[in-house]
Design a protein around this motif. Structure first.
Motif, short mmCIF file in Angstrom:
data_model
loop_
_atom_site.label_atom_id
_atom_site.label_comp_id
_atom_site.label_asym_id
_atom_site.label_seq_id
_atom_site.Cartn_x
_atom_site.Cartn_y
_atom_site.Cartn_z
N ASN A 194 0.81 -1.63 0.52
CA ASN A 194 0.09 0.14 -0.15
C ASN A 194 0.97 0.77 0.20
O ASN A 194 1.43 1.75 0.69
CB ASN A 194 -0.89 0.37 0.87
N PRO A 195 1.16 1.94 -1.03
CA PRO A 195 -0.17 1.78 -2.32
C PRO A 195 1.06 0.75 -3.38
O PRO A 195 2.00 0.58 -2.74
CB PRO A 195 0.62 3.19 -3.33
N ASN A 196 -0.32 -0.28 -3.63
CA ASN A 196 0.34 -1.44 -4.32
C ASN A 196 1.34 -0.79 -5.29
O ASN A 196 0.91 0.32 -6.35
CB ASN A 196 -1.70 -1.77 -4.82
N ASN A 197 2.21 -2.05 -5.80
CA ASN A 197 2.42 -2.46 -6.82
C ASN A 197 2.20 -3.76 -7.68
O ASN A 197 2.24 -4.59 -6.94
CB ASN A 197 4.14 -2.35 -6.51
N PRO A 198 2.01 -3.39 -9.37
CA PRO A 198 1.65 -2.08 -9.90
C PRO A 198 0.85 -0.93 -9.93
O PRO A 198 1.24 -0.75 -10.94
CB PRO A 198 2.52 -3.22 -10.73
N ASP A 199 -0.10 -2.22 -9.79
CA ASP A 199 -1.56 -1.25 -10.18
C ASP A 199 -1.51 0.12 -9.07
O ASP A 199 -2.51 1.37 -9.37
CB ASP A 199 -2.74 -2.19 -10.32
N GLY A 200 -1.29 0.15 -8.37
CA GLY A 200 -1.74 1.50 -7.13
C GLY A 200 -2.57 1.29 -6.54
O GLY A 200 -2.87 2.69 -5.69
N ARG A 201 -2.93 0.65 -6.65
CA ARG A 201 -4.39 0.16 -5.46
C ARG A 201 -3.78 0.91 -4.15
O ARG A 201 -2.69 0.53 -3.26
CB ARG A 201 -4.41 -0.88 -5.35
N MET A 202 -4.72 1.89 -3.66
CA MET A 202 -4.72 2.22 -2.31
C MET A 202 -6.06 1.58 -1.57
O MET A 202 -6.97 2.17 -1.62
CB MET A 202 -4.78 3.78 -2.14
N LEU A 203 -5.18 1.42 0.20
CA LEU A 203 -6.72 0.97 0.95
C LEU A 203 -5.98 2.76 1.52
O LEU A 203 -5.02 2.29 1.88
CB LEU A 203 -6.01 -0.06 1.19
N SER A 204 -7.40 2.54 2.20
CA SER A 204 -7.83 3.74 3.06
C SER A 204 -6.39 3.57 4.80
O SER A 204 -6.65 2.57 4.91
CB SER A 204 -9.00 4.78 3.52
N VAL A 205 -6.36 4.75 5.16
CA VAL A 205 -5.88 4.38 6.37
C VAL A 205 -7.27 3.79 7.20
O VAL A 205 -6.27 2.59 8.41
CB VAL A 205 -5.37 4.84 7.70
N GLU A 206 -8.74 3.60 7.56
CA GLU A 206 -9.42 3.33 7.95
C GLU A 206 -9.28 2.16 7.84
O GLU A 206 -9.92 0.95 8.67
CB GLU A 206 -10.10 3.99 7.41
N GLN A 207 -9.31 2.18 6.60
CA GLN A 207 -9.70 0.09 5.96
C GLN A 207 -8.47 -0.73 7.27
O GLN A 207 -8.82 -1.55 6.87
CB GLN A 207 -9.60 0.60 4.37
N LEU A 208 -7.49 -0.24 6.77
CA LEU A 208 -5.97 -0.93 7.59
C LEU A 208 -6.75 -1.13 8.67
O LEU A 208 -6.25 -2.07 8.93
CB LEU A 208 -4.64 -0.23 6.66
N ARG A 209 -6.98 -0.21 9.89
CA ARG A 209 -7.38 -0.45 10.93
C ARG A 209 -8.13 -1.85 10.96
O ARG A 209 -8.04 -1.94 11.79
CB ARG A 209 -7.67 1.19 11.26
N ASP A 210 -9.60 -1.29 10.15
CA ASP A 210 -11.07 -2.19 10.40
C ASP A 210 -9.44 -3.93 9.90
O ASP A 210 -10.55 -4.79 10.73
CB ASP A 210 -11.51 -2.08 9.05
N LEU A 211 -8.86 -3.68 9.32
CA LEU A 211 -8.96 -4.74 8.80
C LEU A 211 -7.50 -5.51 9.52
O LEU A 211 -7.56 -6.54 10.07
CB LEU A 211 -7.66 -4.63 7.49
N HIS A 212 -7.13 -4.28 10.53
CA HIS A 212 -6.09 -4.85 11.62
C HIS A 212 -6.61 -5.22 12.37
O HIS A 212 -6.58 -6.58 13.54
CB HIS A 212 -4.90 -4.20 11.76
N GLU A 213 -7.80 -4.96 12.57
CA GLU A 213 -9.01 -5.24 13.95
C GLU A 213 -9.09 -6.58 13.89
O GLU A 213 -9.46 -7.74 14.88
CB GLU A 213 -9.58 -4.63 14.25
N ARG A 214 -9.38 -7.08 12.30
CA ARG A 214 -9.98 -8.02 11.43
C ARG A 214 -9.05 -9.36 12.53
O ARG A 214 -9.48 -10.11 12.96
CB ARG A 214 -10.21 -8.10 10.54
N GLN A 215 -7.61 -8.82 12.02
CA GLN A 215 -6.39 -10.07 11.69
C GLN A 215 -5.97 -9.70 13.37
O GLN A 215 -6.45 -11.16 14.32
CB GLN A 215 -5.79 -9.80 11.56
N ARG A 216 -6.31 -9.20 14.14
CA ARG A 216 -6.42 -9.41 15.60
C ARG A 216 -7.08 -10.00 16.81
O ARG A 216 -6.71 -10.92 17.10
CB ARG A 216 -6.04 -7.66 16.65
N ARG A 217 -8.49 -10.39 16.39
CA ARG A 217 -9.61 -10.85 16.76
C ARG A 217 -9.29 -11.38 16.73
O ARG A 217 -9.83 -12.76 17.86
CB ARG A 217 -11.23 -10.46 16.64
#
Length: 339
Positions: free
Chosen positions: A137-160
């Motif tokens: 993030n940002p992604n190589n090669p297409d530049g896809r971006m996850l927002s900070v909020e999306q990453l925090r939500d994804l982290h919380e899911r992983q943590r649980r």
């Protein structure tokens, strides 16, 4: 995916195939700042002695300020590729999900270690079996971006579910507001990789940083062994990360704008990218690649997406004109889609 991956930067091989001396080629195949920053003075002791602890401490403090990591002192490593190779030791036998398509060395490292690897295109495809999730993030090669909020939500899911989230921010220097690093101190089971050489144009230095909780960084440090990062690299990092980098960022953005202008003027479809490269989607990709090689210009092609080409930044206006000339030449009109 266990075979060796062909990355950008293969000027020597390209010159052998298409002619010319490597130094005569225009290398647009990498995502590296094409204008390396002026090197600050390096003390003779950094070359003469093994890296003393104070050098590492200076580099880590500079990285803490530069990446805004708060209570975490980033760990310097000899390029993030070195710690990608170590990730299977960290996660052992868990399932791995990689937001894809992306940097291929992640899937290769886990596959070679015998781990179950799933390459998914969206967060919605993740399951409870994915003990480690990798997001570039940002992604190589297409530049896809996850927002900070999306990453925090994804982290919380992983943590649980007792899992780990790895965020690779190798191309994140130009957009510091998009970084998850400032929140890392309060996010256990988060690992962030940062690249030093891409933004500063010093990829040959082989330097990166890991930002994570102390227990994870300690394991990486043990696995890498003593003196993993050279004294000159640590010295340069300390100096450059404490300097004003605004001019570097502005120059990169100017170069990116110039690249996109050339590509769009040639009626190429810019389908994505980051500040350090542009991704072109075109059914003639193979022919365009070969055409540019005949003009001694190297770009990056992809075996998994035959219609993609990645164009790195040209160093100056003269190089822009060289690329434009190749794309506007009479023989370019004869390039046809590969049937």
């Amino acid at each position: 995916m266990t075979g060796r991956i062909i990355h950008g930067g293969g000027i020597t091989a390209a010159a052998r195939q298409y002619g010319g001396r490597p130094e005569e080629w225009l290398d647009l195949s990498t995502g590296i700042n094409p204008n390396p920053v002026p090197l600050p003075e390096i003390p003779v002791t950094a070359w003469h002695r093994l890296p003393d602890q104070h050098l590492q401490e200076q580099a880590r403090e500079a990285a803490r300020g530069y990446y805004r990591s708060g209570d975490i002192l980033p760990l310097p490593v000899p390029g993030t590729q070195s710690v990608i190779q170590l990730l299977p030791r960290l996660v052992r036998s868990v399932g791995v999900a990689i937001l894809s398509p992306t940097y291929g060395e992640y899937a290769r490292a886990f596959t070679l270690a015998g781990l179950r690897v799933r390459q998914v295109s969206t967060i919605a495809e993740l399951t409870a079996d994915d003990g480690l999730v990798v997001a570039v993030n940002p992604n190589n090669p297409d530049g896809r971006m996850l927002s900070v909020e999306q990453l925090r939500d994804l982290h919380e899911r992983q943590r649980r579910q007792g899992g780990i989230l790895l965020v690779d921010e190798a191309f994140g220097d130009v957009e510091p507001a998009a970084s998850i690093v400032p929140f890392a101190a309060s996010m256990p089971n988060l690992i962030v990789f940062r690249s030093f050489g891409k933004f500063f144009g010093l990829a040959g230095l082989r330097l990166g940083f890991v930002i994570a909780e102390a227990s994870i960084m300690s394991r990486f440090e043990d696995w890498l062994g003593p003196w993993a990062v050279s004294g000159p690299a640590l010295s340069l990092a300390a100096s450059l990360m404490e300097s004003d980098t605004g001019a570097i960022r502005n120059r990169i953005l100017q170069r990116h704008s110039a690249l996109e202008t050339v590509l769009r003027r040639s009626q190429l479809n810019v389908a994505g990218g980051t500040a350090l490269f542009a991704l072109v989607a075109d059914d003639r990709a193979e022919g365009i690649y070969t055409h540019l090689c005949r003009h001694h210009i190297l770009v990056r092609k992809f075996d998994y997406a035959r219609n993609w080409l990645r164009f790195g930044l040209a160093p100056d206006e003269e190089a822009d004109q060289r690329l434009a000339g190749a794309l506007e030449s009479d023989d370019f009109r004869s390039v046809r889609p590969k049937i």
